[in-house]
Scaffold this active site. Sequence first.
Site, mmCIF file in Angstrom:
data_model
loop_
_atom_site.group_PDB
_atom_site.id
_atom_site.type_symbol
_atom_site.label_atom_id
_atom_site.label_comp_id
_atom_site.label_asym_id
_atom_site.label_seq_id
_atom_site.Cartn_x
_atom_site.Cartn_y
_atom_site.Cartn_z
ATOM 1 N N ARG A 10 -0.985 6.370 5.613
ATOM 2 C CA ARG A 10 -0.317 5.413 4.723
ATOM 3 C C ARG A 10 -0.991 5.326 3.355
ATOM 4 N NH1 ARG A 10 0.774 -0.120 7.467
ATOM 5 N NH2 ARG A 10 1.916 -0.298 5.523
ATOM 6 N N CYS A 11 -2.146 5.957 3.212
ATOM 7 C CA CYS A 11 -2.928 5.901 1.973
ATOM 8 C C CYS A 11 -2.616 7.125 1.106
ATOM 9 C CB CYS A 11 -4.413 5.862 2.315
ATOM 10 S SG CYS A 11 -5.507 6.059 0.898
ATOM 11 N N SER A 12 -2.229 6.895 -0.139
ATOM 12 C CA SER A 12 -1.876 8.014 -1.019
ATOM 13 C C SER A 12 -3.071 8.923 -1.297
ATOM 14 C CB SER A 12 -1.274 7.506 -2.329
ATOM 15 O OG SER A 12 -2.225 6.765 -3.064
#
Length: 111
Positions: A10-12
């Site tokens: 979920r972390c870019s």
Amino acid sequence: MMVRIYHNPRCSKSRQTLALIEEKGITPDVIHYLDTPPTPQELKEILGMLGMAPEDILRKKEAREEGIADLRGDDLIEALCAHPRAIERPIVINGKKAALGRPPESVLEIL
């Protein structure tokens, strides 16, 4: 040597780091650390490879939300393993070397 990435999809920054590793032709061992957090011993080893203290990999907002922001040393290591969302990500390991993927390009020096 097998490259490992402690990854949060979920972390870019984590996604960018994983893509950068794969662009180099490397298929890393992807560890979804929110589901499979490191043990305290593993985290100590990772910190040693990073040359960092537990406070250096602390996500401050998440640490406050988890009630662990004021802990230090081994107490913080234990708390980070119990509350892995407070661990900064991604962390990439290659053999005995590790790098924090902030920015993602910082992992290139260990690949």
